[in-house]
Scaffold this active site. Structure first.
Site, PDB file in Angstrom:
ATOM      1  N   CYS A   1      -7.989  -6.063   4.743  1.00  0.00           N
ATOM      2  CA  CYS A   1      -9.315  -5.856   5.335  1.00  0.00           C
ATOM      3  C   CYS A   1     -10.346  -6.784   4.703  1.00  0.00           C
ATOM      4  O   CYS A   1     -11.383  -7.069   5.305  1.00  0.00           O
ATOM      5  CB  CYS A   1      -9.747  -4.408   5.168  1.00  0.00           C
ATOM      6  SG  CYS A   1      -9.714  -3.897   3.447  1.00  0.00           S
TER       7      CYS A   1
ATOM      8  N   HIS B   1       0.818  -1.230   0.000  1.00  0.00           N
ATOM      9  CA  HIS B   1       0.000   0.000   0.000  1.00  0.00           C
ATOM     10  C   HIS B   1       0.845   1.270   0.000  1.00  0.00           C
ATOM     11  O   HIS B   1       0.615   2.172  -0.811  1.00  0.00           O
ATOM     12  CB  HIS B   1      -0.953  -0.010   1.188  1.00  0.00           C
ATOM     13  CG  HIS B   1      -1.841  -1.211   1.174  1.00  0.00           C
ATOM     14  ND1 HIS B   1      -2.681  -1.478   0.128  1.00  0.00           N
ATOM     15  CD2 HIS B   1      -1.977  -2.235   2.048  1.00  0.00           C
ATOM     16  CE1 HIS B   1      -3.316  -2.616   0.358  1.00  0.00           C
ATOM     17  NE2 HIS B   1      -2.908  -3.094   1.523  1.00  0.00           N
TER      18      HIS B   1
HETATM   19  C1  FAD Z   1      -6.138  -8.790   8.169  1.00  0.00           C
HETATM   20  C2  FAD Z   1      -5.798  -7.321   8.083  1.00  0.00           C
HETATM   21  C3  FAD Z   1      -6.816  -6.392   8.017  1.00  0.00           C
HETATM   22  C4  FAD Z   1      -6.499  -5.024   7.947  1.00  0.00           C
HETATM   23  N1  FAD Z   1      -7.527  -4.126   7.863  1.00  0.00           N
HETATM   24  C5  FAD Z   1      -7.252  -2.796   7.790  1.00  0.00           C
HETATM   25  C6  FAD Z   1      -8.298  -1.834   7.646  1.00  0.00           C
HETATM   26  O1  FAD Z   1      -9.497  -2.183   7.587  1.00  0.00           O
HETATM   27  N2  FAD Z   1      -7.955  -0.528   7.607  1.00  0.00           N
HETATM   28  C7  FAD Z   1      -6.651  -0.097   7.671  1.00  0.00           C
HETATM   29  O2  FAD Z   1      -6.406   1.121   7.580  1.00  0.00           O
HETATM   30  N3  FAD Z   1      -5.642  -0.993   7.795  1.00  0.00           N
HETATM   31  C8  FAD Z   1      -5.912  -2.318   7.858  1.00  0.00           C
HETATM   32  N4  FAD Z   1      -4.880  -3.234   7.979  1.00  0.00           N
HETATM   33  C9  FAD Z   1      -3.492  -2.728   8.124  1.00  0.00           C
HETATM   34  C10 FAD Z   1      -2.876  -2.493   6.743  1.00  0.00           C
HETATM   35  O3  FAD Z   1      -2.998  -3.650   5.947  1.00  0.00           O
HETATM   36  C11 FAD Z   1      -1.405  -2.128   6.891  1.00  0.00           C
HETATM   37  O4  FAD Z   1      -1.306  -0.962   7.675  1.00  0.00           O
HETATM   38  C12 FAD Z   1      -0.804  -1.913   5.513  1.00  0.00           C
HETATM   39  O5  FAD Z   1      -0.688  -3.143   4.850  1.00  0.00           O
HETATM   40  C13 FAD Z   1       0.553  -1.232   5.557  1.00  0.00           C
HETATM   41  O6  FAD Z   1       1.023  -1.105   4.253  1.00  0.00           O
HETATM   42  P1  FAD Z   1       2.583  -1.041   3.911  1.00  0.00           P
HETATM   43  O7  FAD Z   1       2.691  -0.953   2.436  1.00  0.00           O
HETATM   44  O8  FAD Z   1       3.219   0.009   4.754  1.00  0.00           O
HETATM   45  O9  FAD Z   1       3.184  -2.397   4.454  1.00  0.00           O
HETATM   46  P2  FAD Z   1       2.945  -3.917   4.074  1.00  0.00           P
HETATM   47  O10 FAD Z   1       1.538  -4.140   3.681  1.00  0.00           O
HETATM   48  O11 FAD Z   1       3.494  -4.704   5.199  1.00  0.00           O
HETATM   49  O12 FAD Z   1       3.842  -4.127   2.766  1.00  0.00           O
HETATM   50  C14 FAD Z   1       5.239  -4.113   2.796  1.00  0.00           C
HETATM   51  C15 FAD Z   1       5.771  -4.711   1.505  1.00  0.00           C
HETATM   52  O13 FAD Z   1       7.181  -4.656   1.531  1.00  0.00           O
HETATM   53  C16 FAD Z   1       7.714  -5.856   1.010  1.00  0.00           C
HETATM   54  N5  FAD Z   1       9.070  -6.014   1.587  1.00  0.00           N
HETATM   55  C17 FAD Z   1       9.411  -6.003   2.907  1.00  0.00           C
HETATM   56  N6  FAD Z   1      10.740  -6.111   3.055  1.00  0.00           N
HETATM   57  C18 FAD Z   1      11.252  -6.203   1.799  1.00  0.00           C
HETATM   58  C19 FAD Z   1      12.563  -6.338   1.290  1.00  0.00           C
HETATM   59  N7  FAD Z   1      13.633  -6.381   2.094  1.00  0.00           N
HETATM   60  N8  FAD Z   1      12.726  -6.419  -0.054  1.00  0.00           N
HETATM   61  C20 FAD Z   1      11.656  -6.365  -0.882  1.00  0.00           C
HETATM   62  N9  FAD Z   1      10.389  -6.232  -0.447  1.00  0.00           N
HETATM   63  C21 FAD Z   1      10.192  -6.139   0.862  1.00  0.00           C
HETATM   64  C22 FAD Z   1       6.729  -6.919   1.456  1.00  0.00           C
HETATM   65  O14 FAD Z   1       6.814  -8.056   0.590  1.00  0.00           O
HETATM   66  C23 FAD Z   1       5.396  -6.182   1.320  1.00  0.00           C
HETATM   67  O15 FAD Z   1       4.798  -6.360   0.059  1.00  0.00           O
HETATM   68  C24 FAD Z   1      -5.154  -4.603   8.002  1.00  0.00           C
HETATM   69  C25 FAD Z   1      -4.131  -5.560   8.063  1.00  0.00           C
HETATM   70  C26 FAD Z   1      -4.448  -6.910   8.086  1.00  0.00           C
HETATM   71  C27 FAD Z   1      -3.341  -7.926   8.119  1.00  0.00           C
END
Ligand code: FAD
Ligand code: NAD
Length: 446
Positions: free
Chosen positions: A44, A12
């Protein structure tokens, strides 16, 4: 304008950064790496999928390698970044075939997200002990649910994921036990009067509640069959752990300044880390919380998207500062809707605020509206001295979700409870009452 921008992590936060760069800046060479095989899975939707409220996972993705490459980025999937040389500005990667590569950058955006916390307990390696974060995790749980001998599911952690999954497994026809070491559910987001309503909703729908209990170990013979807590033993053919997230900061440990609470990358309002050309966004980074007027960690998709947009503009040379966040959130369980923003009264006490709460309960619409009229409970939390609004919570069978945005903005803009008293709120019987519960709660504040 920087020549080369690298984004590590394309879920995201990373996708928001990539889209912002690709949609607003030409002639930027932008490359992203993600260890996973898919992009933009909306976690979600996992509970809705397990509970059969949506027909499948297809709609739970909003981007892909192809979409982002169509806009001009280079996207390397199933490619992990193993290390970063921050001094010489080079990232080192390994792809699925084991091939090592290195890529130089001018600006780096870390969007490496978070991992579910995994308690170190005896029995954690038994079959059917699951964590839920990725699409693959959800698909595995759904596949296992095809096995009808899995009758009893224990969900450990009654935060947002746990409560949503408890509903989902029960809708899926399983017997559910929901366990939390805290005395109630959703205690990080709501005060007790709200948590108790959710507890009742869960137990009215057949969820067995085991609050105030610490899981000590899991038992089984190959497959899990029991959860042992400090007070009870529960039969369970599947155990789901959802006890919070931990930021993924392996790449910057010891190299970038980190938050004392959990090691998330410390960022300023431009999402810049302690190194000038390195930004951190989403679940791996801190946010500025307007309610506490300080740095905080709040793992939400909404914060991931906003911080990704901010970092992308700053990395491309357009200064953009975050207005800070309030941690606004919501949940809907068998039609019981709860939303909150900022601080609960309980959290203000823990943080040392001298705060008070004003509560009000009323019908949503005018009394003569006989159909689709529901009770609403509201609590507004404010600082007794400064009168600043610190938080709000609402609960109803009616869709009151939009009301929380007003309070989110109020906290951001440091509005006092007194300013809210005569604030102009419209009235139409189809929607609300002339004596609106928001007005009434504010007027009743001491
Ligand atoms: C079941 C569930 C329900 C949720 N519901 C909600 C909701 O209703 N509303 C809400 O606001 N939030 C919700 N969340 C929280 C939300 O999903 C997270 O806050 C969000 O995914 C954060 O996004 P991000 O991109 O920062 O991190 P992440 O989603 O953790 O993505 C990180 C990415 O980095 C990649 N990565 C990591 N390290 C490396 C590396 N060294 N090299 C290459 N790639 C790497 C991973 O593969 C991953 O694709 C929910 C979470 C879950 C699990
Ligand atoms: N609707 C939404 O906005 C939504 C939905 C799902 C997830 N999320 C976000 O995703 C993140 C992760 O969600 P989550 O539900 O894992 O975390 P959470 O912080 O919401 O809840 C964790 C729960 O686990 C409990 N806990 C902690 N350690 C425990 C232990 N050892 N044994 C038993 N219970 C324990 C805590 O008391 C808490 O109730 C959160 O930031 C959450 O806000 C948001």
């Amino acid at each position: 304008m920087p020549k080369k921008i690298i984004v590590i992590g394309a879920n995201h936060a990373g996708t928001a950064a990539l889209n912002t760069i690709l949609d607003n800046y030409k002639d930027v060479d932008v490359t992203a790496f993600d260890a996973n095989s898919n992009i933009s899975f909306l976690g979600c939707g996992m509970a809705l999928w397990i509970g059969g409220q949506i027909s499948g996972p297809d709609g739970l993705f909003y981007s892909s390698k192809e979409i982002l490459e169509g806009k001009g980025a280079k996207i390397y999937m199933e490619t992990s970044v193993n290390s970063v040389d921050f001094d010489n500005k080079v990232v080192y990667t390994k792809d699925a075939a084991g091939k090592d590569c290195e890529y130089p950058y001018d600006k780096l955006i870390l969007a490496t997200g978070s991992t579910p916390v995994g308690p170190q307990l005896p029995g954690m390696s038994l079959d059917n002990v699951q964590f839920v974060k990725l699409y693959q995790n959800a698909a595995e749980v759904i596949e296992k649910l095809g096995d009808t001998s899995i009758k009893k599911v224990a969900v450990v952690g009654a935060g947002y994921i746990g409560v949503e999954l408890a509903e989902a497994f029960q809708r899926n026809g399983r017997e559910v036990t929901l366990i939390d070491c805290a005395d109630t559910c959703l205690s990080a987001y709501y005060d007790d009067i709200f948590c108790k309503r959710m507890e009742k909703q869960l137990s009215d729908h057949g969820i067995r509640l085991a609050f105030g209990e610490k899981v000590k170990q899991l038992e089984g013979n190959g497959k899990v069959d029991k959860v042992v807590t400090d007070q009870n033993t529960y039969d369970a053919d599947m155990v789901i752990f959802c006890v919070g997230f931990r930021p993924n900061t392996k790449l910057g440990n010891g190299q970038l300044k980190q938050f004392h609470n959990n090691g998330a990358y410390l960022t300023d309002l431009m999402q810049q880390t302690s190194r000038p050309d390195v930004y951190a966004v989403g679940d791996c980074a801190t946010v500025y919380n307007n309610a506490i007027e300080d740095t905080d960690y709040i793992a939400l998709a909404t914060n991931a998207v906003r911080s990704g947009i901010i970092a992308a503009h700053n990395a491309c040379g357009t200064e953009l500062k975050s207005p800070g966040v309030q941690g606004s959130n919501g949940i809907s369980i068998w039609g019981l809707n709860m939303v909150s923003t900022g601080l609960s009264l309980e959290r203000t006490k823990k943080l040392g605020f001298d705060a008070a709460a004003t509560d009000y309960e009323d019908w949503q619409k005018a009394g003569f509206m006989e159909k689709d009229n529901y009770k609403v409970v509201i609590r507004i939390v404010y600082d007794k001295k400064t009168r600043r609004i610190l938080g709000a919570q609402l609960c109803s069978d009616y869709d009151i979700s939009m009301a929380i945005h007003l309070f989110s903005m109020a906290i951001q803009e440091k509005v006092t409870i007194d300013k809210l008293k005569l604030f102009d709120l419209f009235f139409l019987p189809h929607f609300n009452q002339p004596y609106n519960y928001i007005t009434m709660a504010a007027l009743n504040a001491e």
